[in-house]
Enzyme design. Structure first.
Site, PDB file in Angstrom:
ATOM      1  N   ASP A  44       0.841  -1.203   0.000  1.00 36.69           N
ATOM      2  CA  ASP A  44       0.000   0.000   0.000  1.00 36.69           C
ATOM      3  C   ASP A  44       0.883   1.263   0.000  1.00 36.69           C
ATOM      4  O   ASP A  44       0.375   2.380  -0.060  1.00 36.69           O
ATOM      5  CB  ASP A  44      -1.023  -0.011   1.137  1.00 36.69           C
ATOM      6  N   SER A  45       2.212   1.069   0.014  1.00 37.25           N
ATOM      7  CA  SER A  45       3.148   2.163  -0.267  1.00 37.25           C
ATOM      8  C   SER A  45       2.838   2.755  -1.640  1.00 37.25           C
ATOM      9  O   SER A  45       3.266   3.874  -1.951  1.00 37.25           O
ATOM     10  CB  SER A  45       4.594   1.658  -0.214  1.00 37.25           C
ATOM     11  N   ASP A  83      -1.420  -6.217  -0.424  1.00 38.31           N
ATOM     12  CA  ASP A  83      -1.357  -5.575   0.895  1.00 38.31           C
ATOM     13  C   ASP A  83      -2.742  -5.030   1.253  1.00 38.31           C
ATOM     14  O   ASP A  83      -3.272  -4.170   0.544  1.00 38.31           O
ATOM     15  CB  ASP A  83      -0.339  -4.427   0.799  1.00 38.31           C
ATOM     16  N   LYS A 113      -1.018  -9.525   2.758  1.00 31.62           N
ATOM     17  CA  LYS A 113      -0.252  -9.057   3.925  1.00 31.62           C
ATOM     18  C   LYS A 113      -1.134  -8.110   4.718  1.00 31.62           C
ATOM     19  O   LYS A 113      -1.932  -7.377   4.125  1.00 31.62           O
ATOM     20  CB  LYS A 113       1.025  -8.326   3.497  1.00 31.62           C
ATOM     21  N   GLU A 115      -1.124  -5.572   8.546  1.00 34.67           N
ATOM     22  CA  GLU A 115      -0.306  -5.001   9.615  1.00 34.67           C
ATOM     23  C   GLU A 115      -0.872  -5.338  10.991  1.00 34.67           C
ATOM     24  O   GLU A 115      -2.095  -5.347  11.163  1.00 34.67           O
ATOM     25  CB  GLU A 115      -0.231  -3.470   9.455  1.00 34.67           C
ATOM     26  N   GLU A 182       9.469  -4.205  10.294  1.00 33.72           N
ATOM     27  CA  GLU A 182       9.837  -2.879   9.774  1.00 33.72           C
ATOM     28  C   GLU A 182      10.375  -1.972  10.880  1.00 33.72           C
ATOM     29  O   GLU A 182       9.732  -1.800  11.931  1.00 33.72           O
ATOM     30  CB  GLU A 182       8.616  -2.224   9.093  1.00 33.72           C
TER      31      GLU A 182
HETATM   32  O1  KIV Z   1       3.456  -1.080   1.671  1.00 29.96           O
HETATM   33  C1  KIV Z   1       4.596  -1.573   1.575  1.00 29.96           C
HETATM   34  O2  KIV Z   1       5.300  -1.424   0.572  1.00 29.96           O
HETATM   35  C2  KIV Z   1       5.080  -2.331   2.719  1.00 29.96           C
HETATM   36  C3  KIV Z   1       6.544  -2.653   2.759  1.00 29.96           C
HETATM   37  C4  KIV Z   1       7.268  -1.493   3.286  1.00 29.96           C
HETATM   38  C5  KIV Z   1       6.833  -3.869   3.542  1.00 29.96           C
HETATM   39  O3  KIV Z   1       4.342  -2.640   3.588  1.00 29.96           O
END
Ligand code: KIV
Length: 278
Positions: A44-45, A83, A113, A115, A182
């Site tokens: 989600d970056s 994510d 993924k 968090e 992280e």
């Molecule tokens: O959103 C993302 O790219 C991430 C990575 C920093 C692990 O969660």
């Protein structure tokens, strides 16, 4: 056949370091896949490095699915991990299951993924029980940036370090196949990596993790708003792009682009006919 969670777990057992990179589009995913990187995270970056938001919080399921599909089309072998965006797995287990399923069913991802540690362990268990592989993410969790008070290293006190160890163990116990660590001190990340049987994938957490993940724009030097301490620039794409775009701009203005090489021609007789009497 794409990389499986068993192959990733096996890599930890054999001591083979695991490389993961983010990707958000077809072209980049294709290059990463051809290099042989086994894990591609559609992080989600995306919100910050592609869409220009100032955090990951505004990112939606629709945006994530759009980019996950592009990454799927660009890759053949890597496991693609979607994510879960902010608040798509917090309100209820039903929400978490529905949104995780969308990544697999609509996006074509092989895993998701999310968090959090202990606080999301039951959601992780439910998703895994539905047959969807889950990667955890603890330490600096950008979706909780307001709670954490900024992008800060986590786990520096004894209590905080103990909590992170418990988080990692809870994720393993709930069935996660790997955990992103992280911005955790390198020594603590190493301890966590030794205390869990599943692979740890570090970002800003030192060399003691079982693998590493980086944001593709950071290692290529294409995102220049800020360069995180944990990132190493293997290229300076922003400079290269700026030089190329400037050259193009100057050539168009000066009339030296395009040349014959970039042009198409037609039969002279047709041209004559066309311009007769002009
Ligand atoms: O959103 C993302 O790219 C991430 C990575 C920093 C692990 O969660």
């Amino acid at each position: 056949m794409r990389v499986t969670i068993d192959q990733i777990k096996e890599m930890k057992l054999k001591g083979d370091k695991i490389a993961m990179l983010t990707a958000y589009d077809y072209t980049t995913a294709k290059i990463i896949d051809e290099v042989g990187i086994p894990l591609i995270l559609v992080g989600d970056s995306l919100g910050m490095v592609v869409l220009g938001y100032d955090s990951t919080i505004p990112v939606t399921m629709a945006e994530m699915l759009h980019h996950t599909k592009a990454v799927l089309r660009g890759s053949k072998r890597a496991m693609v991990i979607g994510d879960m965006p902010f608040m798509t797995y917090h309100i209820s287990t039903e929400d978490a299951l529905k949104n995780a399923a969308r990544f697999i069913q609509e996006g074509g991802a092989q895993a998701i993924k999310l968090e959090g540690g202990l606080s999301v362990a039951e959601k992780v268990r439910s998703i895994v029980n539905c047959g969807i592989p889950v990667m955890g993410h603890i330490g600096l969790t950008p979706q909780s940036i307001h709670q954490l008070g900024g992008f800060k290293v986590q786990g520096k006190t004894l209590d905080a370090a103990r909590r992170l160890i418990k988080d990692a163990q809870a994720l393993e116990e709930a069935g996660a196949f790997a955990i992103v660590l992280e911005a955790i001190p390198a020594q603590l990340a190493k301890v966590i990596s030794q205390k869990v049987g599943i692979p740890t994938i570090g970002i800003g957490s030192g060399a003691g993790c079982d693998g590493q993940v980086q944001i593709i724009n950071d290692i290529l030097g294409s995102f220049t708003d800020f360069v995180p301490k944990h990132a190493k620039q293997y290229a300076k794409l922003a400079d290269n792009m700026s030089n190329a775009i400037t050259e193009y701009y100057n050539e168009v203005k000066g009339g030296s682009f395009p040349t014959e090489k970039q042009s198409f021609s037609m039969d002279e007789r047709i041209l004559e006919e066309l311009t007769k009497g002009d």
